[in-house]
Design an enzyme around this catalytic site. Structure first.
Site, PDB file in Angstrom:
ATOM      1  N   GLY A   1      -8.048  -8.266   1.302  1.00 46.63           N
ATOM      2  CA  GLY A   1      -6.748  -8.493   1.928  1.00 46.63           C
ATOM      3  C   GLY A   1      -6.256  -9.924   1.835  1.00 46.63           C
TER       4      GLY A   1
ATOM      5  N   ARG B   1       0.828  -1.219   0.000  1.00 43.65           N
ATOM      6  CA  ARG B   1       0.000   0.000   0.000  1.00 43.65           C
ATOM      7  C   ARG B   1       0.858   1.263   0.000  1.00 43.65           C
ATOM      8  NH1 ARG B   1      -4.304  -2.192   4.443  1.00 43.65           N
ATOM      9  NH2 ARG B   1      -5.685  -3.190   2.952  1.00 43.65           N
TER      10      ARG B   1
ATOM     11  N   GLY C   1     -13.817  -4.681   0.773  1.00 42.09           N
ATOM     12  CA  GLY C   1     -15.206  -4.231   0.899  1.00 42.09           C
ATOM     13  C   GLY C   1     -15.526  -3.142  -0.113  1.00 42.09           C
TER      14      GLY C   1
ATOM     15  N   LYS D   1     -16.646 -16.367   6.501  1.00 42.36           N
ATOM     16  CA  LYS D   1     -18.072 -16.184   6.795  1.00 42.36           C
ATOM     17  C   LYS D   1     -18.922 -15.952   5.557  1.00 42.36           C
ATOM     18  CE  LYS D   1     -17.127 -14.290  11.279  1.00 42.36           C
ATOM     19  NZ  LYS D   1     -16.613 -13.086  11.887  1.00 42.36           N
TER      20      LYS D   1
HETATM   21  P1  AMP Z   1     -12.467 -13.302   6.315  1.00 43.09           P
HETATM   22  O1  AMP Z   1     -11.809 -13.046   7.641  1.00 43.09           O
HETATM   23  O2  AMP Z   1     -13.915 -13.630   6.406  1.00 43.09           O
HETATM   24  O3  AMP Z   1     -12.135 -12.293   5.267  1.00 43.09           O
HETATM   25  O4  AMP Z   1     -11.823 -14.661   5.790  1.00 43.09           O
HETATM   26  C1  AMP Z   1     -10.465 -14.851   5.656  1.00 43.09           C
HETATM   27  C2  AMP Z   1     -10.027 -16.010   6.492  1.00 43.09           C
HETATM   28  O5  AMP Z   1     -10.856 -17.121   6.256  1.00 43.09           O
HETATM   29  C3  AMP Z   1      -8.624 -16.483   6.203  1.00 43.09           C
HETATM   30  O6  AMP Z   1      -7.782 -16.084   7.255  1.00 43.09           O
HETATM   31  C4  AMP Z   1      -8.751 -18.005   6.125  1.00 43.09           C
HETATM   32  O7  AMP Z   1      -7.811 -18.655   6.922  1.00 43.09           O
HETATM   33  C5  AMP Z   1     -10.136 -18.250   6.673  1.00 43.09           C
HETATM   34  N1  AMP Z   1     -10.738 -19.497   6.177  1.00 43.09           N
HETATM   35  C6  AMP Z   1     -10.829 -19.928   4.926  1.00 43.09           C
HETATM   36  N2  AMP Z   1     -11.394 -21.157   4.886  1.00 43.09           N
HETATM   37  C7  AMP Z   1     -11.689 -21.517   6.148  1.00 43.09           C
HETATM   38  C8  AMP Z   1     -12.274 -22.654   6.757  1.00 43.09           C
HETATM   39  N3  AMP Z   1     -12.671 -23.702   6.037  1.00 43.09           N
HETATM   40  N4  AMP Z   1     -12.394 -22.675   8.105  1.00 43.09           N
HETATM   41  C9  AMP Z   1     -11.978 -21.618   8.840  1.00 43.09           C
HETATM   42  N5  AMP Z   1     -11.429 -20.501   8.321  1.00 43.09           N
HETATM   43  C10 AMP Z   1     -11.288 -20.441   6.989  1.00 43.09           C
END
Ligand code: AMP
Length: 416
Positions: A373, A35, A396, A220
């Site tokens: 990110g 960045r 976002g 999520k």
């Molecule tokens: P977010 O925080 O929602 O943007 O998602 C990013 C994070 O999702 C990353 O740090 C990944 O490690 C996590 N992630 C991806 N797949 C899974 C999974 N099957 N179970 C738990 N965490 C996950």
């Protein structure tokens, strides 16, 4: 409309909102300066045009003044990137900032302390007790909105021209990203980062070549999915949200991450996809583990039927192949979010397969846009960032722009 290329910076002080929200390790060393490097051309342009530069940014989420989040940590690296000294004001408003800004000469650069030391930057009250009543919350909000006016005026008083170059925060109506615009009716511009982002997204979104495929991952279920479905032919869903979908379908997901309050949303998304003719692609083979650790035991399983004590942390080889096939046949690709816990090598293969399929599609002429990110960190980790069409600095903000939402940081400049 003025642009950074047409504006005359001679003798002007340019107040530039940059996104220097870089990751730091526990020794306050910058672990990824993408960045910062992105902002250099905008800074150089002002300096070369005979102007002075005043940089403002947030760093992390401080709750007030907190040296852990000081932009002082990045001053030295900024000097190295620019090849010249950078002055530092230990407050983004107030007497010292005012004095240093006033003394700044053409060709010089001043970095202001973290904007988010002040609640007024975001305009959200801080320090409210958990049990605060609605009345108290309302009063606190009104108070910060009131004091925000002076904060915005104080910031604006430092410069002659305002440049917004922080795409990552363009979807927020904060003091430095949007509210400040009213003080610069004829002297507000996008920097090169913003210009580049808007050009890249506009060029795909105006007339996307089909099939158009989005890959959404992360931990999520995102509320953005149903809106994005208006645009896509294929929607590949991976990552932690897979298990919320499987649970909604009556599956048994063991200890996998699963949002019990989003089961209805997942069902809605599947129904809307059917109605709109969007090909929704879900995993049907998971790499499961008996712990959230790179040392855990692993095996393959049907994500509808995961034994108790086990959790799905990546997609299995059959699903990688299915996802890759859809991606490789696409002409426009949007990727937001990893499909597994790629930070651990044992669960990075699914995300790697996605990145490699996107590279292959790009080689065959597809336009590929990566944002958010974690997907950006993943594509960098695999060394493939220069083999996709565009890597966005926004997550976002990127999704909201693609949805067609008005972003305050953009409207503030375009005045639409
Ligand atoms: P977010 O925080 O929602 O943007 O998602 C990013 C994070 O999702 C990353 O740090 C990944 O490690 C996590 N992630 C991806 N797949 C899974 C999974 N099957 N179970 C738990 N965490 C996950």
């Amino acid at each position: 409309m003025q642009t950074i290329d047409t504006y005359n910076f001679q003798g002007k002080k340019a107040l530039i909102r940059v996104d220097f929200n870089v990751p730091l390790n526990d020794k306050f060393e910058i672990t990824d300066d993408t960045r910062m490097r992105a902002a250099i051309p905008t800074i150089r342009k002002v300096l070369a045009g005979g102007g002075a530069v005043i940089l403002m940014s947030h760093l992390g989420r401080p709750k007030g003044v907190d040296s852990k989040y000081s932009l002082k940590h990045i001053q030295k690296h900024l000097e190295e990137l620019l090849g010249q000294p950078v002055r530092f004001a230990d407050d983004c408003i107030g007497e010292s900032a005012k004095k240093q800004a006033a003394e700044l000469k053409p060709g010089e650069v001043l970095l202001l302390e973290n904007l988010r030391y002040y609640a007024e930057e975001e305009g959200k009250p801080r320090g409210l007790a958990d049990d605060a009543s609605d009345e108290e919350k309302k009063a606190a909000k009104a108070a910060v909105k009131e004091s925000q006016k002076k904060f915005v005026a104080d910031l604006a008083s430092l410069g002659d021209v305002w440049i917004n170059d922080a795409f990552g925060t363009a979807h927020r109506a904060h003091a430095s990203t949007a509210l400040i615009a009213k003080y610069f009716p004829n002297d507000k511009l996008f920097g090169y980062v913003m210009e580049g982002e808007l050009k890249a997204v506009d060029s795909v979104m105006k007339d996307p070549k089909r099939p158009f495929t989005a890959i959404m991952g992360g931990s999520k279920v995102s509320s953005k999915i149903d809106i994005i479905m208006n645009l896509m032919d294929n929607l590949i869903l991976g990552g932690g949200m897979t298990y919320t979908f499987k649970a909604a379908l009556g599956g048994h997901v063991g200890s996998s991450i699963c949002e019990a309050d989003k089961l209805d949303l997942a069902l809605d998304i599947m129904r809307i996809a059917k109605e709109k003719g969007v090909n929704l692609v879900l995993s049907d083979q998971a790499v499961i583990a008996d712990g959230f650790s790179n040392d855990a035991n692993t095996k393959l399983a049907d994500p509808m039927n995961i034994p108790d004590g086990w959790e799905g942390l990546d997609i299995g080889p059959e699903t990688r192949e299915r996802f890759a096939k859809v991606i490789e046949e696409s002409k426009t690709i949007l990727w937001n979010g990893p499909v597994g816990v790629f930070e651990m090598p044992k669960f990075a293969e699914g995300t790697r397969a996605i990145a490699e399929a996107i590279v292959k599609a790009t080689e065959k002429g597809a336009f590929s846009l990566i944002g958010g990110g974690d997907s950006v960190a993943a594509i960098n980790q695999f060394g493939l960032a220069d083999k996709v069409s565009y890597v966005s600095t926004g997550g976002g903000a990127l999704l909201e722009y693609i949805e067609g939402k008005e972003l305050p940081g953009i409207t503030a400049i375009r005045g639409e």
